[in-house]
Design a protein around this motif. Sequence first.
Motif, PDB file in Angstrom:
ATOM      1  N   CYS A  27      44.869  38.632  44.098  1.00  0.00           N
ATOM      2  CA  CYS A  27      44.018  37.641  44.769  1.00  0.00           C
ATOM      3  C   CYS A  27      43.253  38.305  45.904  1.00  0.00           C
ATOM      4  O   CYS A  27      43.821  39.059  46.692  1.00  0.00           O
ATOM      5  N   CYS A  29      41.300  36.365  48.103  1.00  0.00           N
ATOM      6  CA  CYS A  29      40.815  35.332  49.025  1.00  0.00           C
ATOM      7  C   CYS A  29      41.122  35.688  50.481  1.00  0.00           C
ATOM      8  O   CYS A  29      42.003  36.485  50.786  1.00  0.00           O
ATOM      9  N   CYS A  32      44.754  34.895  51.692  1.00  0.00           N
ATOM     10  CA  CYS A  32      45.744  35.900  51.265  1.00  0.00           C
ATOM     11  C   CYS A  32      45.567  37.194  52.043  1.00  0.00           C
ATOM     12  O   CYS A  32      46.549  37.864  52.381  1.00  0.00           O
ATOM     13  N   ASN A 110      39.631  34.744  42.907  1.00  0.00           N
ATOM     14  CA  ASN A 110      38.842  34.659  44.140  1.00  0.00           C
ATOM     15  C   ASN A 110      38.062  35.946  44.407  1.00  0.00           C
ATOM     16  O   ASN A 110      37.913  36.386  45.545  1.00  0.00           O
TER      17      ASN A 110
HETATM   18 ZN   LIG Z   1      44.588  34.146  47.750  1.00  0.00          ZN
END
Ligand SMILES: [Zn+2]
Length: 141
Positions: A27, A29, A32, A110
């Motif tokens: 991920c 994003c 995160c 993402n």
């Molecule tokens: Zn994330």
Amino acid sequence: MSTYTAKCMCGAVEVEVEGDPVGMGICHCKDCRAWSASPVNGFAIWPPEKMTIAKGEDQIESYTSSEDSHRAWCKKCGAHVYHIAGPLGVVDVYPALIEDLVFTPGLHVNYESTVMPMKDGLPKFKDFPAELGGSGETMPE
Ligand SMILES: [Zn+2]
Ligand SMILES: [Zn+2]
């Protein structure tokens, strides 16, 4: 069926998950990144009911990062242990904490937020796959 154990850095907290993860990936994003203090977060997800706290429940603290999204860590050592992603209906038990799980990511999510593009040939989802409630759109590496 295999059971995997995730252990925090100091060993006070142990979390067990039953069966193989339903997905593993990376991920990109912003949440995160901030949470993991890292340019990406490697995730392994299971249905939430497959997870049990095996040790140190009283050592777990959690932060509600967004509605129905709970990120948990060990109060002693600070290691991040799991993330209940309510809106996605899954729990991410961090594969980096599971010694006998071979981390084999199958997708990136993402990717529109990436600060570390990766040319590994895996699908790059703009947000999430449609099965997880995302747009299902993919992006070039
Ligand atoms: Zn994330
Ligand atoms: Zn710990």
